[in-house]
Design a protein around this motif. Structure first.
Motif, PDB file in Angstrom:
ATOM      1  N   TYR A 121      -8.107   5.435  -3.372  1.00  0.00           N
ATOM      2  CA  TYR A 121      -7.833   6.150  -4.597  1.00  0.00           C
ATOM      3  C   TYR A 121      -7.330   5.653  -5.626  1.00  0.00           C
ATOM      4  N   CYS A 122      -6.816   4.392  -5.515  1.00  0.00           N
ATOM      5  CA  CYS A 122      -6.554   3.476  -6.719  1.00  0.00           C
ATOM      6  C   CYS A 122      -6.962   2.137  -6.560  1.00  0.00           C
ATOM      7  N   ALA A 123      -6.827   1.288  -7.651  1.00  0.00           N
ATOM      8  CA  ALA A 123      -7.550  -0.134  -7.263  1.00  0.00           C
ATOM      9  C   ALA A 123      -6.740  -1.092  -6.399  1.00  0.00           C
ATOM     10  N   SER A 138       0.733  -1.207   0.119  1.00  0.00           N
ATOM     11  CA  SER A 138      -0.008   0.069  -0.123  1.00  0.00           C
ATOM     12  C   SER A 138       0.926   1.132   0.153  1.00  0.00           C
ATOM     13  N   CYS A 139       0.411   2.121  -0.872  1.00  0.00           N
ATOM     14  CA  CYS A 139       1.246   3.275  -0.980  1.00  0.00           C
ATOM     15  C   CYS A 139       1.346   4.264   0.279  1.00  0.00           C
ATOM     16  N   GLY A 140       0.253   4.136   1.063  1.00  0.00           N
ATOM     17  CA  GLY A 140      -0.215   4.859   2.102  1.00  0.00           C
ATOM     18  C   GLY A 140      -0.849   6.311   1.719  1.00  0.00           C
ATOM     19  N   LYS A 141      -1.166   6.697   0.367  1.00  0.00           N
ATOM     20  CA  LYS A 141      -1.812   7.820   0.045  1.00  0.00           C
ATOM     21  C   LYS A 141      -3.218   7.963   0.573  1.00  0.00           C
ATOM     22  N   CYS A 142      -3.852   7.062   0.636  1.00  0.00           N
ATOM     23  CA  CYS A 142      -5.463   7.285   0.906  1.00  0.00           C
ATOM     24  C   CYS A 142      -5.562   6.503   2.339  1.00  0.00           C
ATOM     25  N   THR A 143      -6.613   6.843   2.825  1.00  0.00           N
ATOM     26  CA  THR A 143      -7.078   6.493   4.234  1.00  0.00           C
ATOM     27  C   THR A 143      -7.434   4.842   4.257  1.00  0.00           C
TER      28      THR A 143
HETATM   29  S1  SF4 Z   1      -5.620   2.579  -2.526  1.00  0.00           S
HETATM   30 FE1  SF4 Z   1      -3.919   2.986  -3.993  1.00  0.00          FE
HETATM   31  S2  SF4 Z   1      -3.860   5.105  -3.378  1.00  0.00           S
HETATM   32 FE2  SF4 Z   1      -4.853   4.268  -1.617  1.00  0.00          FE
HETATM   33  S3  SF4 Z   1      -3.077   3.717  -0.181  1.00  0.00           S
HETATM   34 FE3  SF4 Z   1      -3.466   2.117  -1.322  1.00  0.00          FE
HETATM   35  S4  SF4 Z   1      -1.923   2.132  -3.185  1.00  0.00           S
HETATM   36 FE4  SF4 Z   1      -1.986   4.175  -2.235  1.00  0.00          FE
END
Ligand code: SF4
Ligand code: FMN
Ligand code: FES
Lengths: 749, 193, 453
Positions: free
Chosen positions: C398-400, C352-357
């Motif tokens: 935010y993303c898939a 997980s990139c950490g961007k979205c909650t």
């Molecule tokens: S859903 Fe996508 S944007 Fe959100 S934390 Fe995970 S990787 Fe990042």
């Protein structure tokens, strides 16, 4: 925006019209629908945003079917209202079962690792996380695992302390340092749930604007070290005010509790500071509530300053003023309100019959006083602060902008960061503007005129219609000896870069900002004349800006704190003495009484020695002051006066915007606003100036000073008003300027 | 270590500077060369990125320091501590997990006397658990430097260690070097490392 | 049903990495042919082939190609997504290793069709061997004049192909995150609105950008040479042509298999030699991001983009894909599903990139609960919470990646609820001790203490 750019959207069935592309969250605001959010901030770029997901809503857009009928198609996934640009016919639902469940889920996610230490959190009571949890959150937590742990209260800098456990990763602070302040101090490290905010290699956060991250943090993660544990938000009162640290006139709120200032927060004014403050303003205002403030008058007895009653002090003052007759003068007022200054000059001119008034302490002579007003007018900035956003080019010359005018610096950066503006900078040494100025040149100290002549030379060649400008003939003759190569040689800036500067100026509307290196140049008026020539030649005569530095210096001029002009720049018949002349007269015992009004010549006047002799001699010196300054220590009577927090009135900022301040609290019964002191003195002299409030005085100013006719208390409102000349003011004349290398200039005043 | 007499204790060799300059021309913006520059730095700074390395990247790309660190720390292949001469990255993701990756991992830990994330005292080996290396057909997969080793089992892991002990190849520096070459046009024709 | 090798035709050809061999076998004829066609004709050919993206989402390829503004003077880019990171998938790795020229040729044709001048292939940093082959192919193509200035004598076609290598992040396979990474930023996804839904208007450096998967580009030369109609003659209604599946796990002959869409799922398992070490228990058919299919119902599935599983939760019905990226993992009946899901959850929590909650917090929470269950601390309420977390992530992130983290667990809760319940009640695996060894907890935060200042 044209009408055809408006679109019709419905939010929970409420129809509104907004410009196309408005974020749905703003459209909802307009419809009176509240959508909760954390990361959204209208001033920060959206690129790193839309990450908290708190603002999820359900959206449907009209679709045309194959048979031409239009039906509403619901988007399969909920959308973030903060990043969703509205389009014609869009329908947004914010109250569906799904949206409510989503908000609960997001809040639960945000809270699982949050320490929930609200009782000891400074943000408690004004915390978006608390607020949203109350309205939209789950009742209880199902998280029984171990939370993330970090050291608490980790100091980032002198002003900012960081509680990493409370961070909700909204990226507001990192975006602030990237998008707004440009110091790139804070960034996310690592990723996923391990992600956290830090400075490079845990170094100290170095920023001129660090206070803002405290305000935009939606939780209690970034906190003020000064304010920490000092008060609870529901326990403090707040008053609207204006920052006095420089001449920008930033709108602030003074938060106070039992007569003491607790903290300063920014107040939104799109025209001035938007919603930012600089650290000087946010953390520098605590002088208001230090124990060093004077609370009783002091009288010199047996060679030492000793406490006295107000009447004792005033009676002494009045007695000595009577003896002095016309041989009196006043220095100061640049930090007083317009009302203070108006009464000050009225007292001196009408009661004491003296024109010995001056607010200036430095070498710089503002246009009103340096013969430049014919070309520049009486103001110091041709442009409004907000104008810089739309400039194609901004030429910053001789100014360490971020230190001299921090908030102006943010506007200039905004022009570059968000509006495609081009910034060029020329300074005697590199400044923080290097980040975005292109080209940024360093010239040999003092060689401004040489550099400017080089640029002028190029522009004159490119602009054939310049020949029609008045004064062109003499002007171009005076440039005969100048070539780009010579300019390069004299200024130390390569010919190629001088050409690039000229190109940038030639490419569109350009504003000029000059700073201390120009105003404190021994040959300042020559440099300013040269800047004006460049502005006139490039068609930017109205865009010359040489902002004053002290909080109300512009207002002091407007109110006639000048030896030769009365309020509104009406010339006086017999000009009085200026600052230097007054100090010299006092030093030579030729002035009987001298009143220092919030002025400290010993510390701030260029010739400290002269100041000391002047104040230490026979002249009776009265000082109206907040503190026992070095100058006040030499005075015969020291009168404690009100600070910005303790009085009402107006200030005029560098872009001549008149803005109101309001009294927050009272320091002591013996501390009065400056105007009251003069009104009191005049009463004791039996020529009363009967005013009861700053409002009364402003009303009189509205009548007697035509420039201020519009600036009535009612009309000033929250934004303030920029006073305008009755007719546009800018003289298109070109004038020859002589270049004198620094070595050949002797300091003259 | 070769230096270029540059300011601020920079360590990039002339060759690296030339490679970076070349790579920068691939992109419309200097900043885009961030990942390549970090790879070059990892090669120049002994297979990991101490703060000075980040500083050098920031200087060369004219980017803020905080940004360089933020970017570098996002990716798992940049090291912030010195690794062993052979850094063994064991894939323990699904396919490998069901084919004995954890046994390989435990065997390695026992054999070397260290646990994941640590370096042996002699600096020869370090091990780490990584996510899918996408060579699942040959589970269990272990990456060492620039090389994948497939079909590793708890039984044959000793052989792998022996082979590595006697080899000077497959180091973190070599991995970085290989990747830099890959990003440099003509890199396939350059003499092998 | 046998394999149908189109992309992998030359996988065993000695010397195929050399351009001469590739040319001898018909390589670069597609490029020559394409350069003789109008640009729109090339796109039309791709359209009629019915080609859908092989990166996972199956988006029709021609729509992207056609979406790049045609008469723009702006720079615009072609990107090849070679960041293969999906657990269980290793087709792109082999395509690059064995058939790099085929990819390069496909990318050049895409560049021609979209009027682009610059392209990048983003290869994950771990793939050193494959990337070396791509480097070699590109260098050779430059030498032969297939890349560079005035390609094959065409005055109006200059095209460069650069390699950008990643540095260890699954998320960088997501197209907008890939662009961030390409631009030198953290590999976090970028805003797609108002550019939605595709980056063809504003992608890398805010310019029109075409992005496709390695396998997608590899198909292109074949479509150009043989015609779109030929390609469309294979497969099902909605899924044309062939697809490479990577088989791994408890399977006799793991490896890449190229088959025509529509093949029954179990046929492919047979083709790869069948299950080893026991009977079939479950299959994850398309990479870890798609939910698993238990043996009992596996016979109902065919391999095509139309196939899907439904999961019902509260007010939502979710249709979850089957094919995905084509990483098929086969598990025998000695596999413990809960532990498997724990490992899956660890993957997503780590990547997980950490961007979205929802994804940042939710994936880690899933992991922690599953870890607690296999450590013997499960509670009956946990299953509801797990499902609830998945529901809160799916479609909200935010993303898939978030969706992908939720689906497998939702799927396993649907099919294997009893195994979870067993774990919770008995604090051990329903399989006794003989299952996937317990996963050590390495996701605990280990922060070095920050120095006092
Ligand atoms: S859903 Fe996508 S944007 Fe959100 S934390 Fe995970 S990787 Fe990042
Ligand atoms: C988390 C995540 C990871 C992805 N990883 C990859 C990948 O490794 N390789 C890939 O080709 N596509 C990957 N994708 C899909 C891409 O976003 C994108 O859809 C694809 O590159 C488009 O190419 P295509 O149209 O050829 O399929 C991923 C998507 C997500 C959400
Ligand atoms: S406010 Fe919209 S995602 Fe944070």
């Amino acid at each position: 925006m044209a009408d055809n750019d408006l679109v019709n959207v419905k939010i929970d069935g409420i129809a509104v019209q907004v410009p196309k592309g408005t974020p749905a969250i703003e459209a909802a605001k307009k419809a009176g629908v509240d959508i909760p959010f954390f990361c959204y901030h209208p001033k920060l770029s959206m690129e790193a945003g839309a990450n908290c997901r708190m603002c999820l809503v359900e959206v449907a857009t009209p679709r045309k079917g194959p048979d031409g009928t239009i039906s509403m198609a619901k988007m399969p996934k909920p959308q973030t209202a903060c990043s969703l640009p509205v389009s014609e016919g869009m329908e947004i639902e914010t109250q569906t079962e799904q949206v409510i469940a989503d908000r609960k889920a997001i809040l639960e996610f945000l809270l699982i690792n949050h320490p929930l230490d609200c009782p000891i959190c400074d943000r408690g009571g004004e915390c978006p996380l608390q607020n949203n949890t109350i309205f939209y959150g789950p009742q209880n937590s199902r998280f029984i695992e171990e939370k993330r742990h970090f050291p608490k209260a980790y100091p980032l800098s002198k002003h900012v302390v960081f509680d990493r456990e409370r961070c909700i990763h909204c990226a507001r602070c990192t975006r602030f340092t990237d998008d707004i302040s440009g110091d790139h101090q804070l960034a996310f490290l690592k990723r996923g749930a391990d992600m956290y905010i830090d400075t490079f290699n845990q170094s100290k956060m170095v920023s001129k604007f660090s206070g803002n991250v405290i305000e935009i943090c939606p939780v209690g993660a970034l906190l003020s070290r000064d304010y920490r544990f000092k008060a609870r938000p529901w326990d403090i009162l707040s008053q609207k005010s204006i920052c006095t640290q420089c001449s920008n006139g930033c709108n602030i709120k003074l938060d106070y509790r039992v007569g003491r200032l607790q903290r300063v927060n920014a107040r939104l004014n799109e025209a001035v500071n938007e919603e930012w403050t600089c650290d000087k303003g946010k953390f520098g205002m605590d002088y208001v509530s230090t124990d060093q403030r004077l609370v009783t008058p002091l009288i010199r007895r047996d060679g030492a300053l000793q406490p006295a009653t107000w009447s004792e002090a005033m009676d002494l003052v009045v007695q000595r003023l009577k003896e002095a007759g016309k041989s009196v003068g006043a220095i100061g007022g640049a930090r007083c309100t317009n009302e203070d200054n108006y009464i000050l000059q009225k007292f001196f001119r009408n009661v004491l019959k003296s024109n010995n008034l001056d607010h200036r302490l430095g070498t710089y002579l503002p246009p009103a006083q340096s013969g430049l007003h014919a070309r520049l007018g009486y103001h110091t900035m041709g442009n409004a602060i907000a104008d810089f956003e739309r400039m194609k080019t901004i030429f910053v010359i001789g100014s360490d902008l971020v230190n001299e005018q921090p908030i102006l610096f943010l506007r200039v950066r905004k022009a570059w960061r968000f509006k495609g503006g081009r910034i060029i900078a020329a300074n005697p040494a590199a400044t923080q503007i290097s980040e975005f100025a292109d080209p940024e040149v360093t010239y040999r100290a003092g060689a401004e005129v040489a550099l400017l002549n080089g640029i002028i030379k190029i522009l004159a060649e490119r602009n054939p219609s310049a020949a029609d400008l008045p004064g062109y003939g003499d002007f171009i003759k005076s440039l005969a000896g100048w070539s780009i190569e010579k300019a390069a040689e004299e200024s130390g800036v390569s010919a190629e870069r001088i050409r690039r500067i000229a190109d940038a100026i030639f490419s569109g509307e350009t504003a000029f900002i000059a700073g201390k290196a120009v105003t404190e140049h021994p040959d300042a008026s020559a440099v300013i004349e040269a800047i004006c020539n460049l502005a006139v030649l490039s068609g930017n005569a109205a865009n010359v800006n040489i902002p004053v530095t002290q909080c109300n210096a512009q207002g002091a001029m407007d109110m006639g704190l000048l030896p030769d002009s009365a309020p509104g720049y009406t010339p006086v018949e017999e000009p009085g003495l200026n600052t230097r002349q007054m100090l010299e007269a006092a030093a030579d015992s030729n002035l009987k009484a001298l009143w220092l009004v919030g002025a400290d010549p010993v510390a701030h006047y260029t010739d400290a020695d002269l100041a000391k002799r002047a104040l230490g001699g026979d002249t009776f010196v009265i000082a109206s002051e907040l503190f026992l300054t070095p100058s006040a220590e030499l005075a015969d009577v020291v009168l404690p006066v009100a600070s910005v927090a303790e009085k009402d009135g107006t200030y005029t900022n560098c872009e001549r915007r008149v803005q109101r301040i309001f009294k927050a609290f009272e320091l002591s019964p013996d501390v009065h606003p400056d105007w009251f002191v003069f009104a009191d003195a005049s009463g004791r002299l039996e020529q009363p100036l009967p005013y009861f409030s700053a409002r009364d005085i402003l009303r009189e100013i509205n009548v007697t000073v035509p420039l201020y006719a519009d600036c009535s208390p009612q009309k000033l409102g929250n934004e303030g008003i920029r006073w305008q000349y009755p007719s546009a003011k800018s003289d298109l004349q070109l004038v020859p300027v002589e270049y004198r290398p620094l070595a050949k200039v002797t300091v003259a005043e | 270590m070769e230096t270029n007499g540059n300011e601020g204790g920079h360590r990039f060799s002339q060759k690296s500077i030339a490679q970076l300059d070349e790579i920068i021309t691939h992109y419309p913006e200097r900043r885009a060369a961030m990942l390549p520059a970090l790879w070059i730095a990892q090669r120049e700074y002994d297979g990991y990125l101490p703060p000075e390395a980040l500083q050098e990247v920031a200087d060369r790309l004219e980017r803020p320091l905080s940004e360089v660190q933020a970017v570098a720390s996002f990716y798992t292949m940049y090291n912030f501590r010195k690794r062993g001469r052979h850094h063994l990255e064991v894939c323990t993701c699904l396919s490998c997990a069901v084919r004995g990756a954890y046994e390989v991992m435990h065997k390695l830990e026992k054999e070397l006397g260290i646990s994941a994330g640590e370096v042996t005292v002699d600096g020869e080996f370090s091990i780490a658990e990584v996510e899918c290396l996408d060579f699942c057909g040959a589970a269990t997969v272990v990456q060492v430097g620039d090389q994948y080793f497939g079909n590793v089992t708890a039984e044959n892991v000793d052989m792998l260690l022996d082979q590595l002990r006697n080899s000077d190849s497959h180091t973190p520096v070599e991995l970085a070097d290989a990747l830099v070459k890959i990003m440099t046009p003509g890199g396939s024709e350059a003499a092998p490392a | 049903m046998p394999e149908t090798r189109i992309l992998l035709k030359h996988r065993d050809e000695p010397g195929i990495e050399d351009i001469e061999t590739y040319e001898r076998l018909g390589g670069y004829t597609a490029l020559r042919k394409a350069l003789g066609m109008e640009r729109q004709e090339v796109i039309n050919e791709v359209k009629s082939s019915g080609l859908r993206g092989r990166g996972g989402a199956g988006f029709p390829t021609w729509i992207k190609w056609d979406g790049i503004p045609k008469n723009t003077n702006q720079p615009h880019y072609v990107l090849c997504n070679a960041d293969e990171g999906e657990p269980g998938t290793f087709k792109d790795r082999e395509l690059m290793l064995k058939c790099a020229h085929q990819i390069v040729e496909g990318i050049i044709i895409a560049g021609y069709a979209t009027l682009s001048k610059v392209s990048y292939i983003y290869i994950r940093g771990e793939f050193v061997e494959s990337a070396k082959m791509v480097r070699k192919a590109i260098d050779q193509a430059y030498r032969k004049g297939y890349l560079g200035k005035k390609i094959l004598g065409r005055e109006d076609f200059d095209f460069d192909l650069y390699i950008h290598v990643g540095a260890g992040s699954y998320e960088c396979g997501e197209e907008s995150a890939l662009m961030s990474s390409l631009m030198g930023e953290r590999g976090q996804p970028r805003l797609k609105f108002p550019h939605a839904p595709l980056p063809v208007i504003a992608g890398a450096w805010n310019q029109p950008t075409l992005i496709n998967n390695v396998e997608t580009y590899s198909v292109v030369p074949h479509i150009i040479v043989n015609g779109g109609a030929w390609y469309a003659s294979m497969g099902t209604q909605g899924s044309k042509g062939t697809k490479i599946f990577s088989l791994s796990g408890h399977i006799a002959k793991p490896g890449n298999y190229e088959i025509i869409f529509g093949m029954p799922l179990l046929d492919l398992v047979e083709l790869a030699g069948g299950v080893t070490g026991g009977n079939l228990k479950a299959i994850i058919p398309g990479g870890s991001s798609v939910p698993l299919i238990p043996a009992e119902i596996a016979k109902d599935f065919t391999l095509d983009y139309e196939a899907s599983q439904t999961v019902q939760y509260r007010m939502r019905t979710m249709r979850l894909p089957v094919v995905g990226s084509g990483g098929m993992m086969v598990f025998n009946d000695r596999t413990d599903i809960v532990t498997l899901m724990l490992r899956t959850a660890e993957f997503y929590a780590h990547e997980s990139c950490g961007k979205c909650t929802p994804c940042r917090e939710g994936t880690r929470w899933l992991y922690k609960i599953l870890y607690r269950i296999v450590s013997g601390g499960g509670r009956p309420s946990d299953l509801d919470i797990l499902m609830n977390i998945c529901d809160g992530i799916d479609g909200r992130s935010y993303c898939a990646l978030g969706d992908a983290a939720a689906w497998p667990i939702m799927g396993s809760l649907k099919h294997y609820r009893h195994e979870y319940e067993y774990w919770i009640e008995h604090k051990r695996s329903p399989l006794g001790d003989n299952f996937v060894p317990p996963v050590p907890n390495r996701l605990n935060l280990n922060f070095e203490l920050l120095p006092a200042r």
